[in-house]
Design a protein around this motif. Structure first.
Motif, PDB file in Angstrom:
ATOM      1  N   LEU A 118       0.826  -1.221   0.000  1.00  0.00           N
ATOM      2  CA  LEU A 118       0.000   0.000   0.000  1.00  0.00           C
ATOM      3  C   LEU A 118       0.856   1.266   0.000  1.00  0.00           C
ATOM      4  N   GLY A 119       1.906   1.265   0.804  1.00  0.00           N
ATOM      5  CA  GLY A 119       2.775   2.449   0.858  1.00  0.00           C
ATOM      6  C   GLY A 119       3.504   2.684  -0.453  1.00  0.00           C
ATOM      7  N   GLY A 120       3.994   1.621  -1.069  1.00  0.00           N
ATOM      8  CA  GLY A 120       4.696   1.753  -2.341  1.00  0.00           C
ATOM      9  C   GLY A 120       3.783   2.200  -3.459  1.00  0.00           C
ATOM     10  N   SER A 121       2.608   1.612  -3.538  1.00  0.00           N
ATOM     11  CA  SER A 121       1.689   1.998  -4.620  1.00  0.00           C
ATOM     12  C   SER A 121       1.150   3.412  -4.419  1.00  0.00           C
TER      13      SER A 121
ATOM     14  N   TRP B  89       3.999   5.722  -5.514  1.00  0.00           N
ATOM     15  CA  TRP B  89       4.149   5.673  -6.961  1.00  0.00           C
ATOM     16  C   TRP B  89       3.029   6.473  -7.647  1.00  0.00           C
ATOM     17  N   ALA B  90       1.819   6.324  -7.170  1.00  0.00           N
ATOM     18  CA  ALA B  90       0.695   7.075  -7.739  1.00  0.00           C
ATOM     19  C   ALA B  90       0.865   8.572  -7.512  1.00  0.00           C
ATOM     20  N   GLU B  91       1.383   8.938  -6.356  1.00  0.00           N
ATOM     21  CA  GLU B  91       1.613  10.358  -6.077  1.00  0.00           C
ATOM     22  C   GLU B  91       2.672  10.936  -7.015  1.00  0.00           C
ATOM     23  N   SER B  92       3.713  10.161  -7.300  1.00  0.00           N
ATOM     24  CA  SER B  92       4.745  10.611  -8.229  1.00  0.00           C
ATOM     25  C   SER B  92       4.171  10.781  -9.633  1.00  0.00           C
ATOM     26  N   ASN B  93       3.374   9.831 -10.083  1.00  0.00           N
ATOM     27  CA  ASN B  93       2.764   9.931 -11.406  1.00  0.00           C
ATOM     28  C   ASN B  93       1.809  11.111 -11.496  1.00  0.00           C
TER      29      ASN B  93
ATOM     30  N   LEU C  21      10.182  17.675 -10.369  1.00  0.00           N
ATOM     31  CA  LEU C  21      11.172  17.280 -11.366  1.00  0.00           C
ATOM     32  C   LEU C  21      12.466  16.771 -10.749  1.00  0.00           C
ATOM     33  N   THR C  22      12.815  17.246  -9.564  1.00  0.00           N
ATOM     34  CA  THR C  22      14.077  16.836  -8.947  1.00  0.00           C
ATOM     35  C   THR C  22      13.958  15.546  -8.138  1.00  0.00           C
ATOM     36  N   GLU C  23      12.760  15.148  -7.760  1.00  0.00           N
ATOM     37  CA  GLU C  23      12.586  13.926  -6.982  1.00  0.00           C
ATOM     38  C   GLU C  23      12.602  12.695  -7.887  1.00  0.00           C
ATOM     39  N   ASP C  24      13.302  11.675  -7.459  1.00  0.00           N
ATOM     40  CA  ASP C  24      13.348  10.412  -8.189  1.00  0.00           C
ATOM     41  C   ASP C  24      12.130   9.570  -7.776  1.00  0.00           C
ATOM     42  N   PRO C  25      11.300   9.140  -8.728  1.00  0.00           N
ATOM     43  CA  PRO C  25      10.104   8.372  -8.370  1.00  0.00           C
ATOM     44  C   PRO C  25      10.429   7.043  -7.692  1.00  0.00           C
ATOM     45  N   VAL C  26      11.565   6.448  -8.040  1.00  0.00           N
ATOM     46  CA  VAL C  26      11.941   5.168  -7.425  1.00  0.00           C
ATOM     47  C   VAL C  26      12.291   5.375  -5.957  1.00  0.00           C
ATOM     48  N   ILE C  27      13.043   6.416  -5.661  1.00  0.00           N
ATOM     49  CA  ILE C  27      13.404   6.726  -4.268  1.00  0.00           C
ATOM     50  C   ILE C  27      12.153   7.068  -3.477  1.00  0.00           C
ATOM     51  N   ASN C  28      11.270   7.818  -4.087  1.00  0.00           N
ATOM     52  CA  ASN C  28      10.009   8.185  -3.440  1.00  0.00           C
ATOM     53  C   ASN C  28       9.184   6.934  -3.125  1.00  0.00           C
ATOM     54  N   THR C  29       9.153   5.998  -4.059  1.00  0.00           N
ATOM     55  CA  THR C  29       8.423   4.750  -3.852  1.00  0.00           C
ATOM     56  C   THR C  29       9.051   3.920  -2.751  1.00  0.00           C
ATOM     57  N   LEU C  30      10.373   3.845  -2.727  1.00  0.00           N
ATOM     58  CA  LEU C  30      11.062   3.095  -1.665  1.00  0.00           C
ATOM     59  C   LEU C  30      10.810   3.702  -0.293  1.00  0.00           C
ATOM     60  N   GLN C  31      10.748   5.012  -0.224  1.00  0.00           N
ATOM     61  CA  GLN C  31      10.433   5.669   1.049  1.00  0.00           C
ATOM     62  C   GLN C  31       9.013   5.324   1.493  1.00  0.00           C
TER      63      GLN C  31
END
Length: 79
Positions: free
Chosen positions: A22-25, A28-32, A45-55
Motif C-alpha cells: 500500500l505504501g509503495g503503490s 508511486w501514484a503520487e509521483s505519477n 522534477l528533482t525527486e526520483d520516483p523510485v526513491i520516493n516509492t522506496l520511502q
C-alpha cells in the motif's frame, strides 16, 4: 517455536507486507500524479520516483509492523 509465536510472526509478516504494498503503490501514484499536473513544480522534477516509492514502502513496512504489534498487544491483554 510455539503456536503463539508462529501466529504472531505470521501476523507481523502479513501486516508488514500489506503496508509495503500500500505504501509503495500510494507513493508511486503520487509521483505519477505530480508529473501529470498542469503546473509541474521544480520539486516534482528533482525527486526520483523510485526513491520516493522506496520511502513509501519503508514507511508502510514500519506502519504495518507497528499495527501488528499493537493488535497482538491488545489481544494479549484481553485474554
Amino acid at each position: 517455536m510455539g503456536r503463539k509465536t508462529k501466529r504472531l510472526l505470521l501476523l507481523i509478516i502479513s501486516c508488514s507486507t500489506a503496508g509495503v504494498v500500500l505504501g509503495g503503490s500510494a507513493s508511486w501514484a503520487e509521483s505519477n500524479q505530480c508529473f501529470q499536473a498542469s503546473n509541474v513544480t521544480s520539486e516534482c522534477l528533482t525527486e526520483d520516483p523510485v526513491i520516493n516509492t522506496l520511502q513509501g514502502m519503508s514507511t508502510g513496512l514500519i506502519a504495518g509492523a507497528g499495527a501488528a504489534f499493537g493488535a497482538a498487544w491488545q489481544l494479549r491483554h484481553e485474554e
